[in-house]
Design an enzyme around this catalytic site. Structure first.
Site, short mmCIF file in Angstrom:
data_model
loop_
_atom_site.label_atom_id
_atom_site.label_comp_id
_atom_site.label_asym_id
_atom_site.label_seq_id
_atom_site.Cartn_x
_atom_site.Cartn_y
_atom_site.Cartn_z
N SER A 78 36.32 46.90 46.70
CA SER A 78 35.90 47.26 45.43
C SER A 78 34.46 46.77 45.33
O SER A 78 34.10 45.53 45.29
CB SER A 78 36.81 46.69 44.28
OG SER A 78 35.90 47.05 43.14
N HIS A 109 36.22 51.71 47.24
CA HIS A 109 36.64 51.88 45.91
C HIS A 109 35.81 51.67 44.94
O HIS A 109 34.97 50.66 44.76
CB HIS A 109 37.85 50.67 45.73
CG HIS A 109 38.60 50.60 44.49
ND1 HIS A 109 39.70 51.81 44.12
CD2 HIS A 109 38.57 50.08 43.12
CE1 HIS A 109 40.17 51.62 43.07
NE2 HIS A 109 39.53 50.71 42.32
N ASP A 116 34.93 51.59 40.87
CA ASP A 116 35.33 51.33 39.58
C ASP A 116 34.48 51.91 38.47
O ASP A 116 33.42 51.17 38.05
CB ASP A 116 35.85 49.85 39.25
CG ASP A 116 37.00 49.40 40.11
OD1 ASP A 116 38.01 49.97 39.92
OD2 ASP A 116 36.79 48.56 40.90
N MET A 142 34.01 52.25 34.61
CA MET A 142 34.23 51.81 33.30
C MET A 142 33.37 52.09 32.10
O MET A 142 32.31 52.10 32.22
CB MET A 142 34.42 50.15 33.19
CG MET A 142 35.33 49.80 34.36
SD MET A 142 35.46 47.87 34.31
CE MET A 142 36.32 47.65 36.00
N HIS A 182 37.92 55.32 41.02
CA HIS A 182 39.23 54.93 39.90
C HIS A 182 38.47 54.90 38.42
O HIS A 182 37.61 54.09 37.92
CB HIS A 182 39.47 53.30 40.22
CG HIS A 182 40.37 52.92 39.16
ND1 HIS A 182 40.58 51.41 39.10
CD2 HIS A 182 41.09 53.29 38.24
CE1 HIS A 182 41.57 51.21 38.32
NE2 HIS A 182 41.90 52.43 37.53
N MET A 186 38.05 54.49 34.78
CA MET A 186 38.96 53.74 33.51
C MET A 186 37.84 54.15 32.32
O MET A 186 37.19 53.40 31.66
CB MET A 186 38.80 52.37 33.66
CG MET A 186 39.98 51.90 34.88
SD MET A 186 39.43 50.07 35.44
CE MET A 186 38.38 50.65 36.86
N MET A 211 48.27 49.42 38.74
CA MET A 211 47.28 48.15 38.22
C MET A 211 48.12 46.88 38.43
O MET A 211 49.17 46.84 37.74
CB MET A 211 46.77 48.39 36.81
CG MET A 211 45.74 49.36 36.71
SD MET A 211 44.25 49.16 37.71
CE MET A 211 43.90 47.30 37.54
N ASP A 270 45.90 47.55 42.99
CA ASP A 270 44.57 47.39 42.55
C ASP A 270 44.48 46.19 41.57
O ASP A 270 45.15 46.17 40.31
CB ASP A 270 44.00 48.43 41.93
CG ASP A 270 42.65 48.35 41.26
OD1 ASP A 270 42.01 47.38 41.81
OD2 ASP A 270 41.99 49.35 40.89
C1 DX5 Z 1 40.00 46.16 37.67
C2 DX5 Z 1 39.25 47.02 38.85
C3 DX5 Z 1 39.47 46.61 40.30
C4 DX5 Z 1 38.80 45.46 40.58
C5 DX5 Z 1 39.46 44.60 41.43
O1 DX5 Z 1 39.85 46.74 36.78
O2 DX5 Z 1 40.16 48.41 38.82
O3 DX5 Z 1 39.27 47.51 41.24
O4 DX5 Z 1 37.48 45.62 41.01
O5 DX5 Z 1 39.05 43.59 41.66
P1 DX5 Z 1 39.87 42.15 42.41
O6 DX5 Z 1 40.32 42.44 43.69
O7 DX5 Z 1 38.88 41.22 42.25
O8 DX5 Z 1 41.07 42.03 41.54
ZN ZN Z 2 40.12 49.83 40.61
#
Ligand code: DX5
Ligand code: ZN
Length: 217
Positions: free
Chosen positions: A8, A33, A35, A37, A66, A68, A137, A175
């Site tokens: 990620s 990956h 993310d 948000m 991903h 969010m 998750m 994740d």
């Molecule tokens: C959290 C994200 C994850 C995050 C994982 O909301 O969706 O992808 O980056 O990070 P680690 O592996 O540090 O928990």
């Molecule tokens: Zn993620």
């Protein structure tokens, strides 16, 4: 027992993103990956299309995006243009999940659905045959570096059962809080893809961490 690894980039040093991209390119990782948000669906804002474009330019592996964000349908086409290969939306953020999944596929991407820690596996019963990936998750979404929720193991076992019973081809992606200790038990429980942020980027040797996660025997 090897699996697919998706580092990620949320945990990367953004002042030197290019080095993080190069490291992942040169590593045994399978995906990037990514993310996204929005500060509404989750209590944090990460980054958007300008960063996606930088990844698109330099990443040599599939972008596993991903989302969010609330109402993700608004941006499906734009994420395709920005290079997403897998686009995952949250079941909790979609009013018409089936429509969102069809739209992702129609735009030429693999479609994923993500479930938060409180969302039961059986909420997927009527969509499991349509998705390529289920992202479970294993922390509450919003931040990297959180503690893995142990109950995830139970969910993975039930999800694997649901996938077998429905003859679905969906892959199981985990994740949040994935580390060098829980990787192997997760793979044994049925995980196909492991996301890892903190474990990779806080390691003195990120490529070695990726190599270990990929085949932790
Ligand atoms: C959290 C994200 C994850 C995050 C994982 O909301 O969706 O992808 O980056 O990070 P680690 O592996 O540090 O928990
Ligand atoms: Zn993620």
């Amino acid at each position: 027992m090897p699996c697919l690894i998706a580092p990620s980039i949320l945990s990367a040093d953004f002042s030197d993103l290019r080095s993080a991209i190069d490291m992942i390119n040169e590593s045994e990782a399978d995906y990037f990956h990514v993310d996204i948000m929005d500060g509404v669906f989750v209590p944090n804002i990460s980054f958007g299309f300008p960063v996606m474009k930088a990844l698109q330019k330099h990443a040599k592996k599939t972008l596993d995006v991903h989302l969010m964000i609330v109402d993700p349908d608004r941006y499906i086409e734009e994420f395709k243009k920005a290079g997403a290969g897998i686009l995952t939306v949250h079941i909790e953020a979609c009013k018409h999940l089936h429509r969102s999944i069809q739209s992702i596929k129609h735009n030429g991407m693999k479609a994923g659905v993500a479930i938060n820690p409180h969302t039961p596996v059986n909420a997927l019963e009527d969509i499991i045959q349509d998705v390529d990936v289920v992202l479970v998750m294993s922390v509450n979404p919003g931040f990297g570096g959180q503690k893995f929720i142990q109950h995830t193991f139970d969910k993975v076992l039930r999800l694997k059962q649901l996938i077998i019973e429905s003859s679905s081809k969906a892959k199981i992606e985990i994740d949040g809080g994935v580390d060098l200790d829980n990787a192997l038990p997760l793979i044994r429980a049925g995980a196909d893809i492991l996301v890892a942020g903190n474990t990779v980027f806080s390691s003195p040797n990120p490529k070695e961490a990726i190599k270990f996660l990929k085949d932790p025997l």
